[in-house]
Design an enzyme around this catalytic site. Structure first.
Site, PDB file in Angstrom:
ATOM      1  N   CYS A  30       0.444  -1.462  -0.248  1.00 52.30           N
ATOM      2  CA  CYS A  30       0.202   0.465   0.052  1.00 52.30           C
ATOM      3  C   CYS A  30       0.772   1.399   0.240  1.00 52.30           C
ATOM      4  O   CYS A  30       0.901   2.356  -0.020  1.00 52.30           O
ATOM      5  CB  CYS A  30      -1.225  -0.267   1.372  1.00 52.30           C
ATOM      6  SG  CYS A  30      -1.408  -1.219   1.706  1.00 52.30           S
TER       7      CYS A  30
ATOM      8  N   HIS B 114      -1.036   6.346   2.246  1.00 44.72           N
ATOM      9  CA  HIS B 114      -1.948   5.573   3.495  1.00 44.72           C
ATOM     10  C   HIS B 114      -0.933   6.252   4.852  1.00 44.72           C
ATOM     11  O   HIS B 114      -0.177   6.926   4.953  1.00 44.72           O
ATOM     12  CB  HIS B 114      -0.467   4.169   2.857  1.00 44.72           C
ATOM     13  CG  HIS B 114      -0.233   3.042   3.864  1.00 44.72           C
ATOM     14  ND1 HIS B 114      -1.297   2.124   3.535  1.00 44.72           N
ATOM     15  CD2 HIS B 114       0.273   2.533   5.138  1.00 44.72           C
ATOM     16  CE1 HIS B 114      -1.244   0.998   5.022  1.00 44.72           C
ATOM     17  NE2 HIS B 114      -0.362   1.583   5.926  1.00 44.72           N
TER      18      HIS B 114
END
Length: 500
Positions: A85, A139
């Site tokens: 991510c 993130h």
């Protein structure tokens, strides 16, 4: 040491986001270049592989995303730079590869450890746009300085749904009647904390922002990040009904390939940490997961995708209702894919195609589709439970190999902004440049009625994928992989389809 904050930043509470929109508008003078500019709606999904009707999946019900694809240019072979991510998001939001951002995990902030690189929203902000973040865009954590890169990227503080904090807690009702932190977590919304789910809250906040933007008339860049189908598969339980277990097949190639180098395999430890998976007592590293549980994982992944589709549908329907579809670019993509049993793999963290290939589509009003006529709706909400809904084909598509690192120059070009220059090598000292190719050549900017097809050369593109100990060069039908193991090189290439 952090670079200085951009001027004009106000310290605003998260609970005052909507109020602060007006405050920022009153206090800012929009650049002349933004007059008549196209808005941008960037939708980023977490862990979504191209398991969608518009990508040829006959099982998954995704009518709203398919409807968007029917008015868009769809890239059939788009790939993330890394199937993790934080590195993926930092990469495509800065337009730099992980080797430049120096982020391969979750544990550094590029502005401190690599360079003061500009981001897509920062560039739009500097060109007169109001930039807004809802949900998971960057993130969270160290990799975005615990601030989603505020204040550099956003006009006011990003929004995170309050129910996000329950995602990994014991909210899944097990067969024993007790609450667990499970992988498979279909829920009754009235029973969960706060009586809602993060993606529902994100949609509601994004809709409020769109309504506010409609009244201001200022150009905006709105990024909306959805959590599902990221694990745990926590979604309204009624979506399971779309996927009876008897209709769920196993992956077509569920066995770990013979001779696979151990370094190429991800043992899916994030899945193993869930209570329902721990109870299966699966051997490490290869498993396998029991067949009946494999079907349940696939069922819940697909159900999560259909739940996501309803949220996208509500968001786009509102955009339509506010008559913003005729002046808003819509980009839909994911940070990376997710393995569902192919090659005995699950989750991400590998360089298999199923973990690096992502959906990517661009809706550009008047370019990928004709402008909607007065009273015409491009994106009416479609109920995935309506069995009479017909599958919509993508409006236009290309088979070329492309990378998410190309988002920055492509969005800038589509919005009419100056495209940042190519980065020199090295480029750690350069704040604004890009390492991806501008995809503008795939769009035909004359009358859509006279240009029904995109002509592309699928063998002309090269894809470079990056991970911590592996490099992959991807040509149209060849792969070349290099692994570093204790400073020794192991080379395979081009591997067969069963390997990569």
């Amino acid at each position: 040491m952090l670079p200085p904050s951009p001027p004009g930043w106000r310290l605003l509470g998260l609970g005052l986001v909507l109020v602060s929109v007006g405050a920022v508008l009153e206090a800012s003078v929009q650049a002349d270049s933004a007059t008549g500019a196209l808005n941008v709606l960037l939708i980023i999904v977490d862990d979504l592989r191209p398991s969608l009707g518009c990508y040829g999946d006959k099982l998954v019900r995704s009518p709203n995303i398919d409807q968007l694809a029917s008015h868009s240019l769809l890239f059939q072979n788009a790939f993330a730079q890394q199937a993790v991510c934080a590195p993926s998001r930092v990469s495509f939001l800065t337009g730099r590869r992980p080797d430049t951002t120096r982020l391969y995990d979750f544990n550094s902030y590029w502005r401190v450890h690599a360079g003061n690189f500009s981001t897509i929203p920062q560039y739009f902000k500097e060109n007169g746009y109001l930039t807004m973040s809802v949900g998971k865009v960057f993130h969270p954590g160290i990799s975005s300085n615990h601030s989603d890169d505020s204040p550099y990227s956003w006009s006011f503080p990003p929004y995170h749904p309050s129910s996000e904090k329950y995602e990994n807690t014991k909210t899944c009702r097990g067969q024993d009647g007790e609450l667990h932190a499970n992988l498979l977590c279909p829920v009754d919304i009235v029973d969960v904390p706060e009586g809602t789910l993060p993606d529902k809250q994100s949609t509601e906040q994004a809709i409020r922002l769109l309504e506010k933007m409609k009244t201001t008339g200022s150009p905006f860049f709105l990024a909306v990040g959805y959590h599902k189908p990221h694990i745990p598969f926590r979604y309204p339980k009624e979506f399971q009904k779309l996927y009876p277990l008897e209709n769920i097949t196993l992956a077509p190639d569920p066995q770990v390939p013979d001779g696979l180098p151990p370094v190429a395999y991800n043992p899916w430890m994030d899945i193993r940490q869930r209570e329902d998976v721990q109870a299966l007592n699966i051997s490490v590293p290869y498993g396998p997961i029991p067949v009946d549980f494999q079907r349940k994982i696939r069922q819940s992944y697909f159900a999560s995708v259909s739940y996501l589709d309803t949220q996208v549908g509500h968001l786009l329907s509102t955009l339509d209702d506010l008559q913003l579809a005729n002046n808003t670019i819509i980009v839909f993509t994911s940070d990376h894919g997710w393995a569902l049993g192919e090659h005995g793999e699950w989750a991400k963290y590998s360089n298999f195609d199923v973990t690096t290939r992502v959906p990517l589509m661009f809706y550009v009003p008047g370019k990928t589709a004709l402008l909607p006529k007065a009273g015409e709706k491009f994106f009416p909400y479609l109920d995935p439970f309506n069995s009479t809904t017909e599958l919509m084909e993508p409006g236009r598509q290309t088979m070329d190999l492309v990378e998410l690192v190309s988002l920055f120059p492509t969005l800038a070009a589509l919005a009419g902004l100056q495209v940042p220059p190519h980065c020199p090598v090295p480029s750690f000292h350069v704040e604004l440049c890009r390492e991806g190719q501008n995809l503008l050549k795939h769009f035909r900017f004359h009358d859509v009625e006279n240009d029904p097809y995109l002509r592309s050369n699928p063998r002309s593109s090269i894809w470079l994928e990056i991970s911590l100990c592996q490099r992959v060069i991807r040509l149209w039908n060849f792969w070349f992989m290099v692994w570093w193991i204790n400073q020794e090189l192991t080379i395979t290439g081009p591997p067969s389809r069963s390997v990569c």
